[in-house]
Design a protein around this motif. Sequence first.
Motif, PDB file in Angstrom:
ATOM      1  N   LYS A   1       4.764   1.267  -8.785  1.00  0.00           N
ATOM      2  CA  LYS A   1       3.308   1.170  -8.917  1.00  0.00           C
ATOM      3  C   LYS A   1       2.894  -0.093  -9.692  1.00  0.00           C
ATOM      4  CE  LYS A   1       2.686   6.169  -8.647  1.00  0.00           C
ATOM      5  NZ  LYS A   1       2.399   7.426  -9.383  1.00  0.00           N
ATOM      6  N   THR A  51       2.689   1.737  -3.352  1.00  0.00           N
ATOM      7  CA  THR A  51       1.774   2.057  -4.453  1.00  0.00           C
ATOM      8  C   THR A  51       1.261   3.484  -4.350  1.00  0.00           C
ATOM      9  OG1 THR A  51       1.059  -0.267  -4.524  1.00  0.00           O
ATOM     10  CG2 THR A  51      -0.314   1.336  -5.669  1.00  0.00           C
ATOM     11  N   LEU A  52       0.824   3.891  -3.147  1.00  0.00           N
ATOM     12  CA  LEU A  52       0.229   5.217  -2.962  1.00  0.00           C
ATOM     13  C   LEU A  52       1.268   6.335  -2.860  1.00  0.00           C
ATOM     14  CD1 LEU A  52      -2.659   4.516  -0.419  1.00  0.00           C
ATOM     15  CD2 LEU A  52      -2.862   4.923  -2.872  1.00  0.00           C
ATOM     16  N   PHE A  53       2.405   6.032  -2.254  1.00  0.00           N
ATOM     17  CA  PHE A  53       3.401   7.072  -1.978  1.00  0.00           C
ATOM     18  C   PHE A  53       4.724   6.818  -2.706  1.00  0.00           C
ATOM     19  CE2 PHE A  53       0.650   6.739   1.806  1.00  0.00           C
ATOM     20  CZ  PHE A  53       0.132   8.026   1.829  1.00  0.00           C
ATOM     21  N   VAL A  76       0.839  -1.206   0.000  1.00  0.00           N
ATOM     22  CA  VAL A  76       0.000   0.000   0.000  1.00  0.00           C
ATOM     23  C   VAL A  76       0.870   1.251   0.000  1.00  0.00           C
ATOM     24  CG1 VAL A  76      -1.691   1.337   1.317  1.00  0.00           C
ATOM     25  CG2 VAL A  76      -1.964  -1.138   1.091  1.00  0.00           C
ATOM     26  N   ILE A 100      -4.795  10.853   2.155  1.00  0.00           N
ATOM     27  CA  ILE A 100      -4.244  11.765   1.142  1.00  0.00           C
ATOM     28  C   ILE A 100      -5.223  12.904   0.857  1.00  0.00           C
ATOM     29  CG2 ILE A 100      -3.606  11.956  -1.303  1.00  0.00           C
ATOM     30  CD1 ILE A 100      -2.445   9.109  -1.075  1.00  0.00           C
ATOM     31  N   GLY A 143      -5.537   4.764   3.056  1.00  0.00           N
ATOM     32  CA  GLY A 143      -4.451   5.593   2.537  1.00  0.00           C
ATOM     33  C   GLY A 143      -4.962   6.694   1.614  1.00  0.00           C
ATOM     34  N   ILE A 144      -5.864   6.339   0.720  1.00  0.00           N
ATOM     35  CA  ILE A 144      -6.454   7.338  -0.195  1.00  0.00           C
ATOM     36  C   ILE A 144      -7.217   8.400   0.596  1.00  0.00           C
ATOM     37  CG2 ILE A 144      -8.186   7.670  -2.012  1.00  0.00           C
ATOM     38  CD1 ILE A 144      -7.410   4.904  -3.084  1.00  0.00           C
ATOM     39  N   PHE A 173      -5.686   0.197   1.678  1.00  0.00           N
ATOM     40  CA  PHE A 173      -5.541   1.052   0.496  1.00  0.00           C
ATOM     41  C   PHE A 173      -6.566   2.189   0.539  1.00  0.00           C
ATOM     42  CE2 PHE A 173      -5.843   2.199  -3.995  1.00  0.00           C
ATOM     43  CZ  PHE A 173      -4.506   2.189  -4.371  1.00  0.00           C
ATOM     44  N   TRP A 174      -7.805   1.869   0.904  1.00  0.00           N
ATOM     45  CA  TRP A 174      -8.863   2.889   1.011  1.00  0.00           C
ATOM     46  C   TRP A 174      -8.515   3.914   2.081  1.00  0.00           C
ATOM     47  CZ3 TRP A 174     -11.959   3.912   5.281  1.00  0.00           C
ATOM     48  CH2 TRP A 174     -12.986   4.836   5.074  1.00  0.00           C
TER      49      TRP A 174
END
Length: 460
Positions: free
Chosen positions: A308, A287-289, A284, A415, A411-412, A408-409
């Motif tokens: 990614k 992928t996100l950061f 996670v 952000i 993390g979004i 993942f949710w």
Amino acid sequence: MYTISQIGLPIAIAKRVAEADAKKDMKKIKQILIISLSITISLSILSSFLMYLIIPYIANHLLTDKRVFYPMMAIIPIIPISAVGSVIRGYFQGRQNMKPQSYAQVIEQVVRIGFIFVLVSWLIPYGIEYAAAGAMVAVILGEAVSLLFMLKMFQLKKRIKLRKNAWQYLANGKETLHQLFSIAIPSTASRLVNSISNFLEPILVAQSLALAGFQATVATKQYGALTGYALPLLFLPTFITHSLAIALVPNISEAEANQHKKLIHYRMHQAIRLSFASGAIATVLLTLFADSILQYMYGTTSASLFLKIMAPCFLFMYIQFPLNASLQALDLAKQAMWNNIIATLIKFAFLVILTTNPEIGIYGAAISMCVGVIIGTVFHLITLYRAIHFYIPLKMLLKMLVLIFSTFWLGILLIKIFSFEISNIISFFIMVILLFVGYIILLFSLQFISKDELQQLRRK
């Protein structure tokens, strides 16, 4: 050469020592050590000499970069040092005493990083090839200090005298040699496939990118971003999965010797669960950061797309380590070898096909690595199901999906709440801390980590 000198003995030693230790057969353990040291020392001397002879050809013709000559020459002493160290590590693993090698690994890392800083800084004015050679010397110094520490621990903790009647143990060691080689040869072949793969990969990538129209300097830079920036971050969680895999071999070997089939399945499920738990949060974050982590750590975002693409696929890699260890412990090393060979061949096929396409280029190498990881893991699962009817329960799979998607949710959401920008490092650290807190709550809510396991960690 490093792989050849060890000939797969570390895993074989751990398994056979665990079996002998369960029967309190100290003579057997002594024989295993004497035979293993004789083989590894002999092979390491031969491998070092062969490497010395072939390095000029490799540098000038295969890797097509004369600068690798000095780093490759500098790394030769690592072969005998690591060969002896691998035997001692295998002994401690078989006795289920992980402390000596754990301390040794920490010492090795501290010494290596310290000397890398000193030697690279000192040699960089003379040229990058000398600085790289200095980094290799630092690796050797780290391994040497680590080996000296393990030898001292072995001397303090051993209950056997290796030099006493050594020739007699060697002369009567035919059965022990066969038992070791039944695991070591397939294990060596499997590791040799990985070593050859790592050796051929930069050659294939360079040649494929050349066919796609990329210049050699551009190809080197792109491959360097993949292997120097992306892969170290992707392999970071494997310090947990690798440790679990090491611990699994003697555990499963002992359980198999005592015919405890349920315990074998429990240990394997436990290792997969903990490996996934350690890898999911890394996936996670990477992928996100990806851009933020690369910028803060390396001062560049050139490997962002690699992370990614590859981070979700490497979830399979994190659970592959314990699966491979389980196959070795169950005397299924030969099947593991063929799984790795087939996965590697498929990976190379994808690499050549995709990387020679100018529109895909270096990203073909990243995609091919993902394909190889996924196929290798699936093949291991199929082999274990056929051998002992092992499988990952549907309930565990659902928990895995809930854990990764919920994290993942979260993390979004963080952000968006913080309106995060790459320049704001304080916001980044706050978000990471909150994400970890949320992740830990999810781990306990989904029962990925039990109270019993926490109590075991406290005791140890």
